[in-house]
Motif scaffolding. Sequence first.
Motif, short mmCIF file in Angstrom:
data_model
loop_
_atom_site.label_atom_id
_atom_site.label_comp_id
_atom_site.label_asym_id
_atom_site.label_seq_id
_atom_site.Cartn_x
_atom_site.Cartn_y
_atom_site.Cartn_z
N ALA A 1 0.82 -1.21 0.00
CA ALA A 1 0.00 0.00 0.00
C ALA A 1 0.86 1.26 0.00
O ALA A 1 0.48 2.28 -0.59
CB ALA A 1 -0.93 -0.01 1.21
N LEU A 2 2.01 1.21 0.65
CA LEU A 2 2.92 2.37 0.64
C LEU A 2 3.50 2.56 -0.75
O LEU A 2 3.60 3.70 -1.23
CB LEU A 2 4.03 2.17 1.67
CG LEU A 2 5.11 3.25 1.70
CD1 LEU A 2 4.51 4.61 2.04
CD2 LEU A 2 6.20 2.88 2.70
N VAL A 3 3.88 1.48 -1.39
CA VAL A 3 4.36 1.57 -2.77
C VAL A 3 3.27 2.17 -3.66
O VAL A 3 3.55 3.02 -4.51
CB VAL A 3 4.81 0.19 -3.29
CG1 VAL A 3 5.24 0.28 -4.75
CG2 VAL A 3 5.94 -0.35 -2.43
N ASP A 4 2.03 1.75 -3.45
CA ASP A 4 0.90 2.32 -4.19
C ASP A 4 0.83 3.84 -4.02
O ASP A 4 0.61 4.58 -4.98
CB ASP A 4 -0.42 1.71 -3.72
CG ASP A 4 -0.59 0.26 -4.09
OD1 ASP A 4 0.13 -0.22 -5.00
OD2 ASP A 4 -1.44 -0.41 -3.47
N VAL A 5 1.00 4.30 -2.78
CA VAL A 5 0.94 5.73 -2.50
C VAL A 5 2.00 6.48 -3.29
O VAL A 5 1.73 7.51 -3.93
CB VAL A 5 1.10 6.01 -0.99
CG1 VAL A 5 1.27 7.50 -0.72
CG2 VAL A 5 -0.11 5.46 -0.21
N VAL A 6 3.23 5.97 -3.28
CA VAL A 6 4.32 6.64 -3.98
C VAL A 6 4.07 6.66 -5.48
O VAL A 6 4.21 7.71 -6.14
CB VAL A 6 5.67 5.94 -3.68
CG1 VAL A 6 6.80 6.59 -4.47
CG2 VAL A 6 5.97 5.98 -2.19
N VAL A 7 3.68 5.53 -6.03
CA VAL A 7 3.42 5.45 -7.47
C VAL A 7 2.28 6.37 -7.87
O VAL A 7 2.33 7.05 -8.90
CB VAL A 7 3.14 3.99 -7.88
CG1 VAL A 7 2.68 3.91 -9.33
CG2 VAL A 7 4.38 3.13 -7.69
N ASP A 8 1.23 6.42 -7.06
CA ASP A 8 0.10 7.29 -7.37
C ASP A 8 0.49 8.77 -7.33
O ASP A 8 -0.01 9.57 -8.13
CB ASP A 8 -1.05 7.04 -6.40
CG ASP A 8 -1.76 5.71 -6.67
OD1 ASP A 8 -1.49 5.09 -7.72
OD2 ASP A 8 -2.58 5.30 -5.82
#
Length: 245
Positions: free
Chosen positions: A227-234
């Motif tokens: 979910a943290l990776v998702d935040v960065v990518v978004d």
Amino acid sequence: MNSAGAPVLLLASHGTRNETASAAVAALVDAVTERIVSADPAALVASGFIDVQQPDVPACLAAVDPGASVVIVPLLMSAGYHVAFDLANAAAGAAPRNVLVAGALGPDIRLAHILAERLAASGLRHDDRVVLAAAGSSDANAVDDCLTAGRQLAEVLGREVTVGFIAAAEPGLAAAVATVRAESPGARVVVASYLLAPGTFAEQSREAGADVVSGTILVEGAEPPAALVDVVVDLYRGMLVDAPA
């Protein structure tokens, strides 16, 4: 460093002398890079530091192909001086190159869910009182972001959450812990670490008088939360419309 296609993603972390924290952030950079490159093999991802470590952000920008656009994503929990001044000035200093600075990681409800997982792993009980430990900032917007993060965690947990700051803002974490303890005699006070990685602030949060302190967002030896990776990518992809290649 050359560019083809989408703008270069520059991941900018604070920098630290703590080897555990440095390794945790490096693992996050690797995970984000893998996600970006798997979607676009031509994509370029770089990483640099705002303070303490090298290469710094200006050096990273200087290494990018002069014709390439860059999106800087701060690996910081909340927007403050580093985003509003350090990174903004670095971007302005790279002109005429097109450099955009994304927002900080939080507040984001996905981070609240990660915090809830960290609290559960630390043995959170139904009758515990929860204090969110934020780094703190002299920037009012950053403080507001942390208060929003506290409300998001309260929503996820279904209980009240008090916010305390480790530095630069009030209430201080130790004061917040003491206040909550006085309000609920006999209850445990549990600190939720709204911190990206282990390090000095995490150590200070353990000295604030709580009964339990949860792990940081990044945990030593564990994979970065998806979910943290998702935040960065978004954050990166959300800036692409304003960052022509």
